[in-house]
Write a protein that holds these residues in place. Structure first.
Motif, PDB file in Angstrom:
ATOM      1  N   THR A   1       0.895  -1.216  -0.073  1.00  0.00           N
ATOM      2  CA  THR A   1      -0.051   0.185  -0.012  1.00  0.00           C
ATOM      3  C   THR A   1       0.967   1.305   0.100  1.00  0.00           C
ATOM      4  N   PRO A   2       0.526   2.093  -0.920  1.00  0.00           N
ATOM      5  CA  PRO A   2       1.476   3.473  -1.135  1.00  0.00           C
ATOM      6  C   PRO A   2       1.266   4.320   0.305  1.00  0.00           C
ATOM      7  N   ALA A   3       2.227   4.908   0.761  1.00  0.00           N
ATOM      8  CA  ALA A   3       2.105   5.668   1.861  1.00  0.00           C
ATOM      9  C   ALA A   3       1.484   7.128   1.652  1.00  0.00           C
ATOM     10  N   ASP A   4       0.274   7.506   2.387  1.00  0.00           N
ATOM     11  CA  ASP A   4      -0.391   8.725   2.038  1.00  0.00           C
ATOM     12  C   ASP A   4       0.383   9.903   2.514  1.00  0.00           C
TER      13      ASP A   4
ATOM     14  N   PHE B   1      -2.810  17.383   2.541  1.00  0.00           N
ATOM     15  CA  PHE B   1      -3.680  17.492   3.559  1.00  0.00           C
ATOM     16  C   PHE B   1      -3.718  16.334   4.532  1.00  0.00           C
ATOM     17  N   ALA B   2      -3.379  15.115   4.100  1.00  0.00           N
ATOM     18  CA  ALA B   2      -3.319  14.025   4.862  1.00  0.00           C
ATOM     19  C   ALA B   2      -2.115  14.081   5.802  1.00  0.00           C
ATOM     20  N   ASN B   3      -1.036  14.878   5.358  1.00  0.00           N
ATOM     21  CA  ASN B   3       0.144  15.030   6.429  1.00  0.00           C
ATOM     22  C   ASN B   3      -0.168  16.036   7.344  1.00  0.00           C
ATOM     23  N   LYS B   4      -1.160  16.909   7.199  1.00  0.00           N
ATOM     24  CA  LYS B   4      -1.575  17.791   8.432  1.00  0.00           C
ATOM     25  C   LYS B   4      -1.782  17.020   9.700  1.00  0.00           C
ATOM     26  N   ILE B   5      -1.898  15.769   9.630  1.00  0.00           N
ATOM     27  CA  ILE B   5      -2.207  14.922  10.972  1.00  0.00           C
ATOM     28  C   ILE B   5      -0.885  14.896  11.598  1.00  0.00           C
ATOM     29  N   PHE B   6       0.056  15.297  11.138  1.00  0.00           N
ATOM     30  CA  PHE B   6       1.435  15.315  11.957  1.00  0.00           C
ATOM     31  C   PHE B   6       1.694  16.809  12.373  1.00  0.00           C
ATOM     32  N   ASP B   7       0.843  17.820  12.020  1.00  0.00           N
ATOM     33  CA  ASP B   7       1.028  19.131  12.451  1.00  0.00           C
ATOM     34  C   ASP B   7       1.001  19.073  13.895  1.00  0.00           C
ATOM     35  N   PRO B   8       1.646  20.075  14.385  1.00  0.00           N
ATOM     36  CA  PRO B   8       1.356  20.225  16.030  1.00  0.00           C
ATOM     37  C   PRO B   8       0.072  20.611  16.499  1.00  0.00           C
ATOM     38  N   GLU B   9      -0.437  21.414  15.801  1.00  0.00           N
ATOM     39  CA  GLU B   9      -1.974  21.971  16.055  1.00  0.00           C
ATOM     40  C   GLU B   9      -2.952  20.410  15.862  1.00  0.00           C
ATOM     41  N   ALA B  10      -2.441  19.451  15.316  1.00  0.00           N
ATOM     42  CA  ALA B  10      -3.283  18.283  15.147  1.00  0.00           C
ATOM     43  C   ALA B  10      -3.218  17.619  16.598  1.00  0.00           C
ATOM     44  N   VAL B  11      -2.074  17.510  17.274  1.00  0.00           N
ATOM     45  CA  VAL B  11      -2.010  16.926  18.567  1.00  0.00           C
ATOM     46  C   VAL B  11      -3.030  17.552  19.383  1.00  0.00           C
ATOM     47  N   ASP B  12      -3.304  18.865  19.614  1.00  0.00           N
ATOM     48  CA  ASP B  12      -4.097  19.437  20.159  1.00  0.00           C
ATOM     49  C   ASP B  12      -5.666  18.973  20.124  1.00  0.00           C
TER      50      ASP B  12
ATOM     51  N   SER C   1      -2.625   4.941   7.329  1.00  0.00           N
ATOM     52  CA  SER C   1      -2.099   4.654   5.777  1.00  0.00           C
ATOM     53  C   SER C   1      -0.838   5.967   5.747  1.00  0.00           C
ATOM     54  N   THR C   2      -0.864   6.976   6.706  1.00  0.00           N
ATOM     55  CA  THR C   2       0.131   7.567   6.602  1.00  0.00           C
ATOM     56  C   THR C   2       1.425   7.208   7.067  1.00  0.00           C
ATOM     57  N   ASN C   3       1.386   6.036   7.833  1.00  0.00           N
ATOM     58  CA  ASN C   3       2.672   5.420   8.730  1.00  0.00           C
ATOM     59  C   ASN C   3       2.819   4.034   8.769  1.00  0.00           C
TER      60      ASN C   3
ATOM     61  N   LEU D   1       9.932   3.250  -3.897  1.00  0.00           N
ATOM     62  CA  LEU D   1      10.361   1.797  -3.716  1.00  0.00           C
ATOM     63  C   LEU D   1       9.235   0.768  -4.228  1.00  0.00           C
ATOM     64  N   ILE D   2       8.033   1.039  -4.133  1.00  0.00           N
ATOM     65  CA  ILE D   2       7.076   0.129  -4.774  1.00  0.00           C
ATOM     66  C   ILE D   2       7.158   0.071  -6.256  1.00  0.00           C
ATOM     67  N   GLU D   3       7.554   1.043  -7.089  1.00  0.00           N
ATOM     68  CA  GLU D   3       7.729   1.071  -8.434  1.00  0.00           C
ATOM     69  C   GLU D   3       8.991   0.401  -8.733  1.00  0.00           C
TER      70      GLU D   3
END
Length: 444
Positions: A248-251, A255-266, A285-287, A295-297
């Motif tokens: 499965t490709p990493a997302d 927008f998905a990467n915003k789950i790793f923003d500091p504000e997302a922790v709050d 699917s982000t991690n 690498l998949i390709e």
């Protein structure tokens, strides 16, 4: 090597247990806080690490593997872009700043980022003692309160001897430990991928012929292990076994990467339990169990080229599970079940690599009695404050901070580099604030 102070007059404001990237970032934050506040305002800090030197996933430092996070998510930049502990300052110090910029990439080689970590660790070496495995942490009571912790560790160079240090707070960052399937055991022929490089080097040095290797797992480490084994054993068949239909490709979309923003922790921390679970499930699917598309390709191209050439060494055994493993002196018998039909195939392999991920070590593991002081929720998970401080039973004024093992409270970034710098700053601020609120001399 610098030896940390011991004795009744050497009570620490915080002792860090473990010295990987998380506590290294905290050491830097505390070092800078002390430098900025002067000799009277700084905290007395130290760190204990069981390894003989700094190391971060050394067994997977494959020569061409790149980081999966931006270099800007280093030890300090997200907390303080002006810090001279940044990756860019490291590049300048190494004389590679212009060369790196010319690469036009956000993702350095993993071996280079590890070298950056070592560079930073060397600059705060006065705060850490290596070869110092912590064997227990015991509460110290005075006037009915648990005011300190006594941290017992092995003496470097003399592991049969022990040293005890007293601290107002401990910060536990013992990292992750390999996760294995239930009942699995390791041997000379059966490895976890965390040992991949030294194990392959040993096999190559011995001249042992490798006819077939099996890798179990569907994530980035599994795919990297498959690729590495395929390149290092050019006569061997490499079998990749996983339950999915394909990698499965990493997302890593914006927008998905915003789950790793500091504000997302709050946001995550303040959400109801069911919302936390939904967010975690949506963004696995982000991690988790995902692989970089490049690498998949590359693996797909390799398989196709081998098919064209009529010599297929790379074999994807998808929708399959390992059912039995019989490790003998001469080989490893691996029984693989193809799930749609139930058909089983027994492979005679020279190597079996479990690329089955990692899990956080429990706060009570090898830490004596402090686990009994921690409060837990209705699902028996630790209650942890937003400042990463564990909630404790009444009459405990000493503090336990966690770096890792807090996915249930702080989200996906708990064990990742994405918010390491920010988390270190939050813990540093909490330590300073709590010390200011209780200015009692440490020896009282």
């Amino acid at each position: 090597m610098t030896t940390l102070h011991t004795g009744p007059d050497s009570i620490y404001d915080v002792l860090g247990i473990g010295f990987g990237p998380s506590n290294l970032a905290l050491a830097i934050a505390l070092h800078e806080q002390s430098a900025n506040s002067g000799p009277e305002g700084g905290l007395k800090v130290g760190f204990l690490e069981r390894q003989p030197r700094f190391g971060w996933h050394r067994g997977m430092l494959i020569d061409d593997a790149t980081m999966q996070v931006s270099f800007l998510k280093d030890l300090v930049t997200m907390r303080d872009p002006t810090s001279d502990f940044s990756f860019l300052c490291y590049l300048r110090d190494q004389g590679r700043l212009v060369d790196f910029l010319n690469l036009k990439t956000l993702f350095p080689l993993r071996i280079e980022f590890h070298d950056y970590f070592e560079w930073a660790a060397a600059r705060v070496a006065h705060l850490v003692e290596y070869s110092s495995e912590v064997v227990s942490v015991r509460p110290v009571t005075r006037d009915g309160e648990v005011r300190w912790f006594d941290v017992t560790s092995r003496v470097p160079g003399d592991p049969d001897s022990l040293t005890v240090r007293r601290a107002r707070s401990v910060c536990v960052a013992t990292g992750l430990e390999p996760r294995l399937p239930q009942g699995a055991s390791l041997s000379e022929r059966v490895w976890h991928n965390s040992e991949l490089l030294p194990r392959v080097e040993k096999v190559r040095a011995s001249g042992q012929p490798i006819r077939r290797a099996v890798v179990l797992g569907a994530g980035q480490s599994a795919a990297e292990a498959v690729d590495y084994l395929h390149r290092n054993f050019p006569e061997a068949e490499i079998c990749s076994v996983f339950a999915k239909y394909g990698y499965t490709p990493a997302d890593d979309s914006p927008f998905a990467n915003k789950i790793f923003d500091p504000e997302a922790v709050d946001l995550y921390y303040d959400s109801p339990r069911e919302v936390k679970q939904s967010l975690f499930d949506y963004h696995r699917s982000t991690n988790y169990s995902v692989v970089d598309m490049d690498l998949i390709e590359a693996l797909s191209r390799t398989m196709y080229q081998e098919k064209v050439q009529g010599h297929e060494r790379l074999r994807m055994m998808n929708v399959s599970r390992l059912r039995e493993v019989d490790a003998g002196a001469e080989d490893v018998k691996v029984t693989v079940e193809f799930l749609p039909t139930g058909e089983r195939e027994i492979l005679s392999a020279d190597l079996l690599v479990y690329a089955t991920g990692y899990q956080p070590q429990g706060v009570g593991d090898n830490l004596g009695e402090i686990g009994k002081l921690c409060l837990r929720d209705e699902e028996d998970a630790l209650r942890v404050g937003r400042d990463h401080r564990v909630a404790t039973v009444p009459d405990v004024t000493a503090d336990i901070y966690l770096q890792g093992g807090t996915e249930h409270t702080h989200g996906l970034t708990s064990t990742l580099l994405s918010t390491t710098a920010v988390r270190a700053g939050e813990i540093c601020a909490s330590l300073v604030a709590r010390r200011a609120a209780d200015p009692t001399p440490t020896g009282d």
